[in-house]
Design an enzyme around this catalytic site. Sequence first.
Site, mmCIF file in Angstrom:
data_model
loop_
_atom_site.group_PDB
_atom_site.id
_atom_site.type_symbol
_atom_site.label_atom_id
_atom_site.label_comp_id
_atom_site.label_asym_id
_atom_site.label_seq_id
_atom_site.Cartn_x
_atom_site.Cartn_y
_atom_site.Cartn_z
ATOM 1 N N GLY A 198 43.736 -74.118 53.022
ATOM 2 C CA GLY A 198 42.510 -73.396 52.685
ATOM 3 C C GLY A 198 42.002 -72.581 53.850
ATOM 4 N N ASN A 199 40.773 -72.146 53.760
ATOM 5 C CA ASN A 199 40.162 -71.405 54.870
ATOM 6 C C ASN A 199 38.681 -71.737 54.945
ATOM 7 O OD1 ASN A 199 38.568 -69.346 53.288
ATOM 8 N ND2 ASN A 199 40.624 -68.964 52.484
ATOM 9 N N ARG A 200 38.005 -71.212 55.962
ATOM 10 C CA ARG A 200 36.644 -71.654 56.260
ATOM 11 C C ARG A 200 35.561 -70.882 55.523
ATOM 12 N NH1 ARG A 200 36.649 -70.547 62.118
ATOM 13 N NH2 ARG A 200 34.416 -70.479 61.777
ATOM 14 N N SER A 201 35.924 -70.008 54.602
ATOM 15 C CA SER A 201 34.889 -69.218 53.932
ATOM 16 C C SER A 201 33.959 -70.126 53.123
ATOM 17 C CB SER A 201 35.547 -68.199 53.005
ATOM 18 O OG SER A 201 34.549 -67.525 52.292
#
Length: 390
Positions: A198-201
């Site tokens: 995933g990512n930190r958005s």
Amino acid sequence: MARIVLGITGGIAAYKACEVIRLLVGAGHEVIPVPTRGAERFVAAETFAALARSPVAHAGTAGLYPHLQRADLLVIAPLTAHTMARLAHGLADDILTETALAHDGPILAAPAMNTRMWNHPATQANVALLRERGVEIVGPASGELAEGEVGMGRMAEPAEIASRIEDLLRAAGSLDGLDVVVTAGGTREPIDSIRFVGNRSSGRMGLALAAEARRRGARVTLLAANVTAAVPPGVTVIETPTAADLEREALQRSGADVILMAAAVGDYRAAAPVDGKRAKDDDVWQIALTPTPDIARQLGMRRTAAQVLVAFGAEHGAAGLERKRGMLVGKNVDLVVYNDVGRDDIGFDVPDNEVTLVTADGDTLVPRAPKAAIAVAVLDEVERLLEGRR
Ligand SMILES: Cc1cc2nc3c(=O)[nH]c(=O)nc-3n(C[C@H](O)[C@H](O)[C@H](O)COP(=O)(O)O)c2cc1C
């Protein structure tokens, strides 16, 4: 002229609400004052009624309810720490908070309190939550406070509040009847049944855009990828946890009038996600990642000339900006909103952002500001582009 419900809460600055009423009535607006019981300890209801040339709304004035519910704008000035907390928690224990819960139009609030109350983490969390839900906050300013101290917490001046009200009324309705699709959050690409890449958005930028587009009268659909923050009222939400979900739902809506792609879509996903949960062992787990389809490019190929297509790009530094500029032609988008993720005070998972708006006409820097203010700048630019199409 607009119908404005003016909530007034129990702080010293309640007397300044009189000037706000005077300015609004002078500009030709209908003003319905809704003082809390706290406010009436400072200024008598008769004063508000006389200045507004309208009865004030009290628990006993049920006849005013239909008017309260059909207001163009709800303004709360001054807004106490107490009522801010009530709004943040969705309480409805007096007419003002009931009206706020039932109101699906724009809300402007002018907090006023002493510096310690304003700086308290509870107040700061509440104000951030209200902003996220699309409430426009004006002030507070720094200056001399009622108790003789100097600091942050003074209510914005009535003239500034009146001018923000005019801005809001002008903006409200400027996207009436248009379909706006906003993507928000960060996708999670499964590598087995419980783990993901995933990512930190956080989705805050997309939520701010959805709230602002809704405030301007658009029908807003939010494609939400793992967004945990509160979704603004009046916005249709479709959950799109993975890049594949987001691609499918976005392409189904490729004919929207405006598409704002603020989600951080995973660029890679597992080539062969494990069925079930991979048990822990001592072996190295090698995961092959394969690129996901480029949603912006696909939307760019399907778009009509009338549509405004906006991509968000996060990269490092000036070279990143240059690469993103290439999207205008390469992906056939009208506007690229670039933010530099090399800095940790803006962008991912923080309340503020600083962006460069890149169009065929050149670049415009929007200096560091809360994401709600960035959303205003982005949608102003979208409206400018729509205007050029007409
Ligand atoms: C003299 C006095 C001044 C006050 N000024 C403020 C103020 O400026 N801001 C604030 O948040 N609360 C202030 N308070 C506290 C509020 O009046 C109190 O929290 C009240 O419950 C607010 O109710 P309301 O938000 O429903 O009006 C003040 C209280 C007193 C007695």
